[in-house]
Write a protein that holds these residues in place. Structure first.
Motif, PDB file in Angstrom:
ATOM      1  N   UNK A  99       0.850  -1.192   0.000  1.00  0.00           N
ATOM      2  CA  UNK A  99       0.000   0.000   0.000  1.00  0.00           C
ATOM      3  C   UNK A  99       0.884   1.240   0.000  1.00  0.00           C
ATOM      4  N   UNK A 100       0.257   2.397  -0.201  1.00  0.00           N
ATOM      5  CA  UNK A 100       0.992   3.652  -0.122  1.00  0.00           C
ATOM      6  C   UNK A 100       1.495   3.871   1.304  1.00  0.00           C
ATOM      7  N   UNK A 101       2.452   4.797   1.439  1.00  0.00           N
ATOM      8  CA  UNK A 101       3.006   5.057   2.761  1.00  0.00           C
ATOM      9  C   UNK A 101       1.940   5.635   3.694  1.00  0.00           C
ATOM     10  N   UNK A 102       1.843   5.095   4.900  1.00  0.00           N
ATOM     11  CA  UNK A 102       0.906   5.689   5.879  1.00  0.00           C
ATOM     12  C   UNK A 102       1.435   7.056   6.324  1.00  0.00           C
ATOM     13  N   UNK A 103       0.606   7.785   7.033  1.00  0.00           N
ATOM     14  CA  UNK A 103       0.933   9.170   7.386  1.00  0.00           C
ATOM     15  C   UNK A 103       2.206   9.272   8.222  1.00  0.00           C
ATOM     16  N   UNK A 104       2.402   8.319   9.156  1.00  0.00           N
ATOM     17  CA  UNK A 104       3.593   8.398  10.007  1.00  0.00           C
ATOM     18  C   UNK A 104       4.881   8.182   9.207  1.00  0.00           C
ATOM     19  N   UNK A 105       4.826   7.298   8.221  1.00  0.00           N
ATOM     20  CA  UNK A 105       6.007   7.075   7.382  1.00  0.00           C
ATOM     21  C   UNK A 105       6.266   8.276   6.476  1.00  0.00           C
TER      22      UNK A 105
END
Length: 633
Positions: free
Chosen positions: A597-603
């Protein structure tokens, strides 16, 4: 028919008046030859046919009267005689003669004249031809009604037909003059392939209008024909991947820029070239363009243009077009063939490649070849060649070895003895060493080897051909997704991704990457040259309501060690990257995924704080996920 003494005296008197002193005996011999030439259609038969035509015309009130008859006994070869009588018009005899030539070949006798009947000027054509074989006679009988209909149509004059025949007469005159010019300009031993029957000149003239030919100098026409021939020959023989010639020239009315290029059809898109031309010469006007693809799939394209001020192009524009053409044609060729494929020994091929090639041979009936680059340096390349073919009793392997070794630049390192599968499929494997300086390009190496294989095994199919076809389809799909982006930029980005990634990535996803690069280029143009520009966005799955990739495009001028910073500071994140250079700036394209998946917000915050803020200070960072895309670039 015997000539009387009185007739001989009359003819001799006429010749004396022309200051030709020929004996009565020689005159009689010449007239005897004339009589002999008409034996196929004796004069009494000609006169009888003429009377018949006049009788039919006077009694039927038809505008065209035609008689088609078999003369003498029905034995082969069979003489067919024909008479046509119609209201006279310029070109009537040529029109009728053309129909017979097309349908039945050579005419052995023809006579054309006019006469006046019922105050009308009538044209009369009498001719005869031979039918040599039973097969030709059967075809003649079957087609007789169609022939009569065609002759009737050809015999009736119209302004359009007259103009058409005039056009062809003028074209024929220019054709002959161009042939003579080519003879002066080209001294090669293969000149017959240019000026001979069905040669390049005939093909060229048959596809050009009279106006086009009349407006150009003979030397220019001859040069175009010679270029068409030489370009195809050099590409076919592996001496070049592409040939380009750009030249300003004059016609009767204007100054133009002529562009001619040739390459393998699969390596080029005319549509992309025309788009690129729009970027290089905005508002240019196309005066003429023509393209054809030879039976060997070689594309020859000709375009003649002026700029928006109706002037030929300046040297800078010509140089830019040459460079663009080189890129458009080359990027898809050398990228593919220069990749080094890491593969194992014979067992690897036996498990993976050979079964596929054998199946292709069974399905298509075409011999299969696989060529893999094993090792490559600046000066040489090692190549593995696998040939899967029907078993041959001609000892083709020994001939193949001789032909390969006789080609400068090819050395055979080893040959695995032929292996026979299923009692009729033969596998030949060779390891070759290639001296790169002996070839104009990597692609020319492969083409030269394929030409040698074709000379021994007939048609062969390159295993990589399927991959190339698939790659070209992907590029075409991608181009249709981003029509407003410069085709050169599309190819520059596309071919900087490796082959597998290109084939695995859907066109819509690749299009999103292209658009983000384009937006970054536009943003970079608005900033100082030394400022770093960063744009990123999440890309959504086509069918699912979720983001599947995060794309970063980083634009900078000076070399920067950016990749290592990302890799060292981002763990458990899948990253793919490539880089292009465009208009004096680098554009690093980074594609991130975590757990598919796309990078989550923390990453994403981690990317900004741990990498961008630390190592790319004062960078302009833009989140493009929600931005509307203006893809023109």
């Amino acid at each position: 028919m015997a000539v009387t003494a009185n007739e001989l005296d009359q003819i001799k008197s006429i010749l004396n008046g022309k200051k030709l002193h020929i004996s009565r005996q020689k005159i009689a011999a010449s007239l005897a030859m004339l009589d002999e030439s008409q034996e196929i259609f004796p004069q009494p038969q000609q006169k009888a046919l003429l009377v018949q035509l006049l009788h039919l015309y006077e009694n039927s009130k038809k505008k065209v009267v035609i008689q088609l008859e078999e003369l003498g006994e029905k034995e082969l070869p069979l003489t067919v005689v024909m008479g046509v009588l119609a209201e006279d018009w310029t070109g009537m005899a040529n029109s009728i003669l053309g129909i017979i030539h097309q349908k039945h070949g050579n005419v052995l006798f023809i006579k054309g004249f006019t006469l006046t009947c019922q105050e009308r000027k009538l044209g009369v054509v009498l001719l005869s031809f031979l039918i040599q074989t039973a097969e030709d006679y059967g075809r003649f009988l079957k087609d007789k009604n169609n022939l009569l209909a065609a002759l009737k149509e050809a015999s009736q004059g119209t302004l359009g037909k007259t103009l058409l025949l005039e056009d062809e007469t003028i074209k024929f005159e220019i054709y002959n003059q161009t042939i003579n010019t080519i003879k002066r300009m080209y001294r090669g031993p293969d000149i017959e392939e240019i000026i001979g029957e069905n040669g390049e000149t005939l093909k060229f003239f048959s596809s050009r209008s009279r106006e086009y030919l009349q407006e150009r100098k003979l030397s220019d026409l001859a040069g175009l024909v010679i270029d068409n021939y030489k370009f195809q020959k050099q590409i076919r023989d592996g001496q070049a991947d592409k040939k380009i010639r750009i030249k300003n020239f004059e016609t009767l009315d204007e100054h133009l820029t002529g562009i001619t290029f040739g390459c393998w059809e699969e390596n080029f898109s005319v549509e992309n070239f025309l788009k690129t031309l729009d970027f290089i010469v905005p508002g240019h006007i196309i005066k003429h363009h023509k393209s054809f693809v030879s039976s060997e799939k070689i594309l020859i394209y000709r375009i003649e243009i002026v700029d928006s001020h109706y002037q030929p192009l300046n040297p800078d524009a010509i140089k830019s077009i040459e460079s663009s053409l080189e890129k458009l044609i080359s990027t898809s060729v050398d990228e593919k063939f220069s990749q080094i494929k890491s593969v194992g020994g014979y067992e690897h091929y036996a498990r993976a490649i050979i079964p596929f090639l054998m199946e292709e041979l069974k399905v298509t009936g075409i011999n299969q070849v696989f060529m893999s680059v094993e090792k490559k340096t600046e000066f040489m390349m090692q190549l593995k060649l696998i040939l899967v073919s029907r078993q041959s009793k001609k000892n083709n392997l020994n001939k193949l070895i001789r032909l390969l070794e006789s080609r400068n630049g090819i050395e055979i390192l080893s040959v695995i003895p032929p292996r026979l599968y299923q009692n009729h499929i033969e596998i030949n494997i060779m390891n070759l060493k290639i001296v790169l300086s002996e070839f104009v390009s990597i692609a020319a190496i492969f083409q030269s080897i394929k030409n040698i294989l074709k000379s021994l095994y007939g048609q062969v199919r390159d295993f990589d051909e399927g991959l190339r076809d698939s790659d070209m389809r992907s590029l075409m799909d991608l181009t249709s997704e981003v029509r407003s982006i410069n085709p050169l930029l599309i190819k520059e980005i596309y071919y900087n991704f490796d082959e597998i990634y290109r084939l695995e990535t859907p066109p819509k996803i690749m299009a999103e990457i292209m658009k983000l690069v384009c937006e970054t280029i536009k943003s970079a143009k608005k900033q100082e040259m030394d400022r770093v520009i960063v744009k990123y966005k999440h890309i959504r799955h086509e069918l699912k309501n979720e983001f599947i990739k995060t794309i970063f495009v980083i634009s900078y001028v000076k070399e920067k060690k950016i990749i290592s910073k990302f890799i060292n500071n981002l763990h458990n994140i899948e990253v793919y990257f490539t880089r292009i250079e465009w208009e004096q700036r680098f554009y690093l394209i980074l594609i991130f995924k975590k757990n598919n998946l796309a990078l989550p917000e923390d990453e994403l915050k981690k990317v900004k704080t741990e990498v961008l803020d630390k190592f790319l200070k004062n960078a302009l960072i833009i989140d493009a996920t929600q931005q509307s895309v203006d893809e023109e670039c």
